[in-house]
Design an enzyme around this catalytic site. Structure first.
Site, PDB file in Angstrom:
ATOM      1  N   GLU A 131     -39.043  49.459  12.083  1.00  0.00           N
ATOM      2  CA  GLU A 131     -39.960  50.605  12.061  1.00  0.00           C
ATOM      3  C   GLU A 131     -41.344  50.221  11.539  1.00  0.00           C
ATOM      4  O   GLU A 131     -41.910  50.880  10.681  1.00  0.00           O
ATOM      5  CB  GLU A 131     -39.368  51.743  11.217  1.00  0.00           C
ATOM      6  CG  GLU A 131     -38.055  52.264  11.777  1.00  0.00           C
ATOM      7  CD  GLU A 131     -37.505  53.485  11.050  1.00  0.00           C
ATOM      8  OE1 GLU A 131     -37.739  53.611   9.841  1.00  0.00           O
ATOM      9  OE2 GLU A 131     -36.842  54.299  11.712  1.00  0.00           O
ATOM     10  N   ASP A 166     -28.405  56.080  12.807  1.00  0.00           N
ATOM     11  CA  ASP A 166     -29.228  56.395  11.652  1.00  0.00           C
ATOM     12  C   ASP A 166     -28.776  57.649  10.905  1.00  0.00           C
ATOM     13  O   ASP A 166     -29.361  58.709  11.081  1.00  0.00           O
ATOM     14  CB  ASP A 166     -30.686  56.580  12.123  1.00  0.00           C
ATOM     15  CG  ASP A 166     -31.657  56.627  10.962  1.00  0.00           C
ATOM     16  OD1 ASP A 166     -31.214  56.477   9.826  1.00  0.00           O
ATOM     17  OD2 ASP A 166     -32.861  56.817  11.217  1.00  0.00           O
ATOM     18  N   GLU A 182     -31.377  64.171   4.767  1.00  0.00           N
ATOM     19  CA  GLU A 182     -32.403  64.091   5.808  1.00  0.00           C
ATOM     20  C   GLU A 182     -31.984  64.792   7.103  1.00  0.00           C
ATOM     21  O   GLU A 182     -32.757  65.518   7.705  1.00  0.00           O
ATOM     22  CB  GLU A 182     -32.717  62.614   6.081  1.00  0.00           C
ATOM     23  CG  GLU A 182     -33.679  62.417   7.234  1.00  0.00           C
ATOM     24  CD  GLU A 182     -34.020  60.954   7.479  1.00  0.00           C
ATOM     25  OE1 GLU A 182     -33.468  60.079   6.768  1.00  0.00           O
ATOM     26  OE2 GLU A 182     -34.829  60.677   8.373  1.00  0.00           O
TER      27      GLU A 182
HETATM   28  C1  BDP Z   1     -34.764  56.810   8.738  1.00  0.00           C
HETATM   29  C2  BDP Z   1     -35.749  57.622   7.948  1.00  0.00           C
HETATM   30  C3  BDP Z   1     -36.938  56.828   7.483  1.00  0.00           C
HETATM   31  C4  BDP Z   1     -36.452  55.587   6.765  1.00  0.00           C
HETATM   32  C5  BDP Z   1     -35.513  54.809   7.669  1.00  0.00           C
HETATM   33  C6  BDP Z   1     -34.884  53.621   6.964  1.00  0.00           C
HETATM   34  O1  BDP Z   1     -36.189  58.688   8.763  1.00  0.00           O
HETATM   35  O2  BDP Z   1     -37.711  57.641   6.641  1.00  0.00           O
HETATM   36  O3  BDP Z   1     -37.518  54.795   6.375  1.00  0.00           O
HETATM   37  O4  BDP Z   1     -34.449  55.631   8.071  1.00  0.00           O
HETATM   38  O5  BDP Z   1     -33.727  53.728   6.608  1.00  0.00           O
HETATM   39  O6  BDP Z   1     -33.609  57.568   8.852  1.00  0.00           O
HETATM   40  O7  BDP Z   1     -35.534  52.604   6.769  1.00  0.00           O
END
Ligand code: BDP
Length: 719
Positions: free
Chosen positions: A308, A382, A410
């Site tokens: 990401e 996720d 979340e």
């Molecule tokens: C996702 C979240 C994000 C996190 C990412 C992670 O939306 O904010 O940074 O996972 O785990 O679910 O790195």
């Protein structure tokens, strides 16, 4: 006349004032309330048994044990006092003296190791003594909390004989907390770390945080967000980190930091962060040495790399193993650990998202240094309300894999939904990977049993913030609690833990325990039905992930969009990850692979995760068509939430008024949001199924367009 009217007005306003003040438990004390035991006979009995106690040793940790016992026993009993060792009904001892006491009582203390304990009642007569023995001070602290749990849950001490040690070594909270106190995916206020006032200002909350963690065996905390700010490694911040580490040490809690892979460039003035570059390697060595000079028991680093948008070894043409090993070499001389995350996916890759972590990490099996653990999220995508387990579990026999669960909400209602995650954690841990034949559960992979690993770990993304009740919702404290209990013992049942938590936090009344426990145990399934039944996933609002948005289709990367995941069309719904589709099932072992490849043998809870099926597909358990089943589940989910709210209402007067009121308000939100999810999703999917919502069910009050227009630019916790 006037006078009488005035009195009436006065009376009315006084009484309405009185009813507007609800006094009671605000949730700050968590499960460590230690209120007086109300049964006089039980209180008398406990007081006789443990009211006179002795803790040997003067270390900081043994002082903590003494203080906790003093506080807890004086709260629950009458007049608990510290007495000499000989007079004590309760004796807590660590180290050599514990070994000799164990020997004279024929107890096996050796096998409980560095963090375990033995609790034993010496005999049943008048001179009976309860011993809490451990090889180390922190073991004695854990044993003390275990004994206190016995009293908090009103269990007998007679004949007590417990021997316990953790099955997992690193039991770690991950705080996604930024240095400006914003908590990414946090819904309970700000970060509890007040970086600005540290190192001097030390809130009592820091100590209470440490107590709560120690009471459930959590022994590590990663203080900052995985999307790390490089400043955390600058001297200014390290003195603050040291202050927290010093406070947590007596409670057996080590501090870890998330680090940015490009720190050598960002704060070190180097022009590369290539893990094979000698200057970069030296920079990390020096930095690590600095850290250990201030914090001799520093735990190590957590790293999100090439994920990401975060930098990583891939930016320099190196592998995850080369990146992790460079940090591992810097940490090894000091005893530190690298927790390297496997949460990686990239739009540019020509591979379906759920498969990418496996493809990237499996070839690296056995290539990591001994002090590296690869930290894998429980599911392949996720932290969805429900996912099958990640196929990496079982697939990397030569690498210790660490579990990463999300405790924060979340994707599960932002901390106003009543969801106990114990049953979800249990479902994942008890899933069979078949890596070494039947019975090769995920739990056995991560506790090191299956592949004989020496270092093991479990991480939980914390749901903690500055809210008075810590987690934004009293019930969600149980998710922090169960995470700790399952990290200590991945085999413990979710139900046992729920019951313990209720007794310690809400009430010891058997009927109340039964009602709340029932709500908690079904809450995860209910929530899955309200949001993502039958294996649907990732259909939440874009970015903030709040509320339903199965229509999202315009985000920059294909695999950020809801439509990528549900694939609803005229011909049906679901993601074909079977052999005929993207073949994600190939990453699982037989016979699971074959089972998941066929809709007829795929568990219904994962049906649309693995298959794209026509709207008139017959769902086995109910005989309904897929469309009718989907509608049924959404309606059932919302109805179940309503029923849970009614059950909660029925507990009025039986619970602390403030605890009751807080949960009741959250339940109202949960009820409304379950209906919102139901209506928005059913209307959206109906466009493709072209089939009606059965007449008997209430019609959605708004149109699909109205639901699509809703926007939440200031939803909390954004990344
Ligand atoms: C996702 C979240 C994000 C996190 C990412 C992670 O939306 O904010 O940074 O996972 O785990 O679910 O790195």
């Amino acid at each position: 006349m006037k006078y009488i009217v005035m009195i009436c007005v006065l009376l009315v306003s006084v009484s309405s004032l009185a009813s507007s003040i609800i006094e009671g438990e605000d949730g700050y004390r968590l499960w460590l309330k230690y209120d007086p035991i109300t049964s006089a006979s039980l209180k008398k009995k406990y007081t006789q048994q443990v009211g006179r106690f002795h803790v040997t040793g003067d270390t900081e940790t043994m002082q903590v044990v003494r203080d906790e016992l003093n506080y807890a026993l004086n709260g629950m009993l009458t007049d608990a006092t510290v007495v000499s060792q000989k007079q004590a009904g309760l004796l807590v001892v660590a180290g050599d003296q514990a070994s000799s006491l164990a020997a004279s009582n024929s107890l096996d203390l050796k096998s409980v190791g560095d963090e375990g304990y033995v609790i034993h009642q010496t005999n049943d007569g008048d001179a009976s003594q309860i011993l809490v023995l451990a090889n180390t001070d922190v073991g004695a602290l854990y044993g003390t909390y275990r004994l206190l749990r016995q009293l908090q849950t009103h269990q007998p001490l007679d004949g007590l004989s417990v021997s316990s040690s953790p099955d997992i070594d690193l039991r770690v909270l991950n705080h996604w907390d930024n240095l400006d106190r914003h908590v990414e995916r946090g819904y309970a206020g700000q970060s509890i770390w007040d970086w600005h006032k540290l190192p001097d200002y030390r809130y009592q909350r820091y100590i209470d945080y440490a107590r709560a963690n120690a009471s459930i065996g959590i022994n590590g905390t990663v203080l900052n967000n995985v999307n790390a700010d490089p400043l955390i490694l600058t001297p200014h911040y390290l003195t603050k980190v040291k202050a927290l580490a010093d406070m947590f040490r007596p409670y057996g809690i080590k501090v870890y930091l998330s680090v940015k892979f490009s720190s050598p460039q960002l704060i070190g003035d180097l022009d590369t962060s290539d893990p094979l570059d000698p200057e970069v390697r030296q920079w990390w060595k020096d930095k690590v040495a600095d850290v250990y000079q201030q914090i001799p028991d520093f735990g190590g680093f957590l790293v999100k790399a090439n994920s990401e948008g975060q930098p990583g070894p891939g930016d320099f043409g190196r592998t995850h193993a080369e990146g992790a090993n460079m940090l591992a070499s810097a940490l090894a001389p000091h005893g530190g650990t690298v927790m390297w995350r496997a949460f990686v996916y990239a739009n540019e890759k020509n591979e379906e998202r759920s498969k990418q972590a496996y493809s990237e990490f499996k070839p690296l099996d056995g290539k990591f240094k001994d002090n590296v653990l690869v930290q894998v999220k429980n599911g392949p995508i996720d932290f969805q309300p429900r996912e099958p387990f990640s196929p990496l579990f079982g697939a990397m026999p030569d690498t210790p894999l660490m579990m990463e669960f999300q405790i924060t909400m979340e994707y599960l209602g932002f901390s106003t939904h009543f969801v106990y995650l114990g049953s979800m954690y249990e479902e994942v841990l008890q899933s069979d990977t078949y890596a070494r034949g039947e019975g090769s559960t995920v739990a056995k992979v991560i506790d090191g049993d299956l592949f004989n690993h020496n270092v093991t770990g479990m991480a939980g993304v914390a749901n903690i913030g500055t809210d008075r009740n810590w987690t934004g919702h009293i019930i969600l404290q149980s998710n922090w609690y169960v995470f700790g209990r399952m990290a200590w013992d991945p085999q413990v049942s979710a139900k046992t833990v729920a019951d313990d938590w209720i007794r310690m936090t809400l009430s010891n009344d058997d009927k109340v325990v039964a009602s709340v426990s029932d709500m908690m145990m079904k809450s995860h399934e209910v929530t899955v039905n309200t949001m993502t039944p039958l294996g649907l996933h990732h259909i939440m609002g874009a970015g903030h992930h709040y509320g339903p948005a199965p229509w999202v289709d315009s985000l920059g990367r294909a695999d950020w969009n809801s439509v990528y995941y549900h694939r609803a069309a005229k011909d049906g719904i679901g993601f074909d990850r079977s052999e005929s589709g993207v073949n994600a099932v190939e990453q699982y072992f037989s016979p699971l692979k074959e089972q998941l490849s066929d809709p007829a043998t795929t568990p219904e809870k994962y049906l649309l995760w693995f298959h794209h099926l026509p709207w008139d597909y017959e769902v086995k358990s109910s005989g309904r068509t897929l469309w009718n089943e989907l509608v049924h589940r959404y309606y059932q989910g919302a109805a179940d939430v309503e029923e849970m709210a009614d059950t909660w209402d029925s507990l009025e007067g039986k619970l602390d008024p403030l605890q009751f009121h807080q949960v009741q308000m959250a339940m109202d939100i949960h009820e409304k949001e379950a209906i919102w999810w139901r209506n928005a999703c059913v209307l959206y999917f109906q466009q493709f199924s072209g089939q009606p919502i059965p007449e008997t069910l209430p019609k959605p009050e708004k149109s699909l367009a109205d639901y699509q227009k809703m926007s939440f630019p200031h939803a909390p916790g954004q990344g």
